[in-house]
Design a protein around this motif. Sequence first.
Motif, PDB file in Angstrom:
ATOM      1  N   LYS A   1      76.723   8.193  14.716  1.00  0.00           N
ATOM      2  CA  LYS A   1      78.075   8.756  14.627  1.00  0.00           C
ATOM      3  C   LYS A   1      78.230  10.006  15.482  1.00  0.00           C
ATOM      4  O   LYS A   1      79.305  10.280  16.008  1.00  0.00           O
ATOM      5  CB  LYS A   1      78.394   9.102  13.167  1.00  0.00           C
ATOM      6  CG  LYS A   1      79.160   8.010  12.438  1.00  0.00           C
ATOM      7  CD  LYS A   1      79.485   8.452  11.030  1.00  0.00           C
ATOM      8  CE  LYS A   1      80.948   8.298  10.718  1.00  0.00           C
ATOM      9  NZ  LYS A   1      81.255   8.534   9.295  1.00  0.00           N
ATOM     10  N   ASP A   2      77.131  10.757  15.621  1.00  0.00           N
ATOM     11  CA  ASP A   2      77.178  11.943  16.480  1.00  0.00           C
ATOM     12  C   ASP A   2      77.556  11.559  17.915  1.00  0.00           C
ATOM     13  O   ASP A   2      78.235  12.329  18.611  1.00  0.00           O
ATOM     14  CB  ASP A   2      75.820  12.671  16.481  1.00  0.00           C
ATOM     15  CG  ASP A   2      75.554  13.386  15.161  1.00  0.00           C
ATOM     16  OD1 ASP A   2      76.527  13.593  14.401  1.00  0.00           O
ATOM     17  OD2 ASP A   2      74.388  13.734  14.890  1.00  0.00           O
TER      18      ASP A   2
ATOM     19  N   THR B   1      72.738   6.137  10.539  1.00  0.00           N
ATOM     20  CA  THR B   1      74.146   6.085  10.935  1.00  0.00           C
ATOM     21  C   THR B   1      74.650   7.425  11.456  1.00  0.00           C
ATOM     22  O   THR B   1      75.346   7.476  12.461  1.00  0.00           O
ATOM     23  CB  THR B   1      74.995   5.596   9.747  1.00  0.00           C
ATOM     24  OG1 THR B   1      74.725   4.197   9.570  1.00  0.00           O
ATOM     25  CG2 THR B   1      76.478   5.766  10.012  1.00  0.00           C
ATOM     26  N   GLN B   2      74.290   8.514  10.784  1.00  0.00           N
ATOM     27  CA  GLN B   2      74.834   9.814  11.197  1.00  0.00           C
ATOM     28  C   GLN B   2      74.490  10.135  12.649  1.00  0.00           C
ATOM     29  O   GLN B   2      75.313  10.672  13.389  1.00  0.00           O
ATOM     30  CB  GLN B   2      74.367  10.934  10.261  1.00  0.00           C
ATOM     31  CG  GLN B   2      75.061  12.271  10.518  1.00  0.00           C
ATOM     32  CD  GLN B   2      76.593  12.164  10.539  1.00  0.00           C
ATOM     33  OE1 GLN B   2      77.209  11.659   9.610  1.00  0.00           O
ATOM     34  NE2 GLN B   2      77.226  12.611  11.636  1.00  0.00           N
TER      35      GLN B   2
ATOM     36  N   ASP C   1      86.804  12.165   8.849  1.00  0.00           N
ATOM     37  CA  ASP C   1      86.431  11.819  10.223  1.00  0.00           C
ATOM     38  C   ASP C   1      87.492  12.109  11.274  1.00  0.00           C
ATOM     39  O   ASP C   1      87.272  11.877  12.448  1.00  0.00           O
ATOM     40  CB  ASP C   1      86.020  10.340  10.295  1.00  0.00           C
ATOM     41  CG  ASP C   1      84.725  10.077   9.531  1.00  0.00           C
ATOM     42  OD1 ASP C   1      83.853  10.971   9.543  1.00  0.00           O
ATOM     43  OD2 ASP C   1      84.579   9.009   8.914  1.00  0.00           O
TER      44      ASP C   1
END
Lengths: 378, 203
Positions: free
Chosen positions: A323-324, A319-320, B73
Amino acid sequence: MNIKQNIKTLIVEKPLKLDCGQTINNFPLAYETYGSLNNEKDNAILVFHALTGDQFVTGINPVTKKDGWWSYAVGSGKSIDTDKYFVICANVIGGCMGSFGPSHENPKTKKIYGTDFPVITINDMVNAQINLLDFFGIKKLFSVVGGSMGGMQVLQFISNYPDKAKTAIPIACTSSHSAQNIAFNELGRQAIAADHNWSDGDYNSKNIVPDKGLAVARMAAHITYLSKKGLQEKFGRKLQERDDLKFGFDADFQIESYLRYQGSVFVDRFDANSYLYITRAMDYFDLVKQFNGNLSDAFKNTKAKFFIISFTSDWLYPTQENKDIVIALNAVGANVGFVEIESDKGHDSFLLNVPDFLKALKNFLDKSYAEKIHETRI
Amino acid sequence: MQKKFMKPEYKIISDLIEKDAKVLDVGCDDGTLMEFLKTNKNANIRGIEISKEKVQICIAKGLTVIEGNAEFDLKQFPNNSFEYVVLGQTLQAFINPETVIRELLRVGNKAIVTIPNFGHWKVRLNLLFKGTMPITNSLPHDWYNTPNIHMCTIKDFVRFSKIINFKIFKSLALINENVSDINNSNLIFKNLFGELGIFLIEK
């Protein structure tokens, strides 16, 4: 590789300069389509396949006689609804389902290319496939979609052709192959190279195939597509057609038998040299470096609406890393949505029956198609 | 997180926003407010939401939403990305409300923050007579399972603006679905009768 029937091929006449420096032209690009292109030509979706996929997205693959690799997601009434959209998918160059690849004959030497084939990149793959738009007379795609290496192609496509797609859906992918990704690919390549039959890539002239090496490569890779929990639940320590351990090296455990089977069916449909070339293309993929360390610059000229999807149990492209991409898009005010789907099925989740994923994909596409897309940046 | 959005609240927020504005709805829930602002103000609106289920609902409505935690976020958005950032009845659920307010005002030119008022007379009476943590329609949880860990009153929020130094541009109280201005002279009254405080704030 046997001569394959039922393969549609576009001969790309326009020269294509590859990242390695060589230029190719008059090369075959094999493709398949599903559904029909409407009069406005605004309902086309270009699907990019992953490492071992091909252009036969759904229905029965005429070559392997098995279900297409994305049958869960693509078809009549499905997430990518072929009653509504015109779906195009091409075999990547370097592949082995009809597109220009290492199993083709080199016109100069009249020999199969093998490892004389030029090293290709994700960028080259995408630049080859853009020719399909002209071929079908499509000015702008409704969407570009792909998972894993297909997702990398989505990112590269938007970066190269910022106004050629209204929406973009990179799934379970990364903007830059990690050391771990490269390590697993190298393991696969070394397994192939360690097979004596590989003959430095020249196995075609000897009429042999490095099937053992390719099978091991597939087995290792297959593990990376699943999650620990998924494997444990499906196989645990269950034994394969026996009541007790045999104190030998046969496949005692179901998981061993399963992996051996996955390896053996793979070699029937895939070319070992193509495996080397495509994994190399993935390893070379680094969109961050292409833009001198600033991924946002890859997307600064696009108005495309993005939808990024990752899976909780995907440890190959976690996921990370997805997300980047979201972060880079937000940094340039692009229109981007993101969801992480809960699934125990690992990286392979995007290929499987994961209802939350299929629902999100369908909703995003159908809603985006129905409404005029807000083509303004924040 | 359960939110009790009241229709008048949408209307009030919408009235604070100009047409065609770029808006971020932080903790956008099922996207009801986003849709309202899209329809009524043609807002170019994005959302951020922590719940996967709610994100799915937003996607099904065709809204652009990012799954994420506003506490961590928001930092991905550049300074002044939005004209307005909306935080509806969520401030009390953050571990660090001060950081969140600062982030809202970094990401947006202006922020609209609404807070369920813990100073409301029913809450006060509840605690006074029952001697237990108040449970009301808008605050339905027990003390041990509430996501609302930083409850505040309208008066607290006004004080907060002075302590961490942001400007309150406009402050409104919602009382029985009627909206009224809050000012220095009526603050004590509004803090007793306001169910919800609505604040338009700036750096």
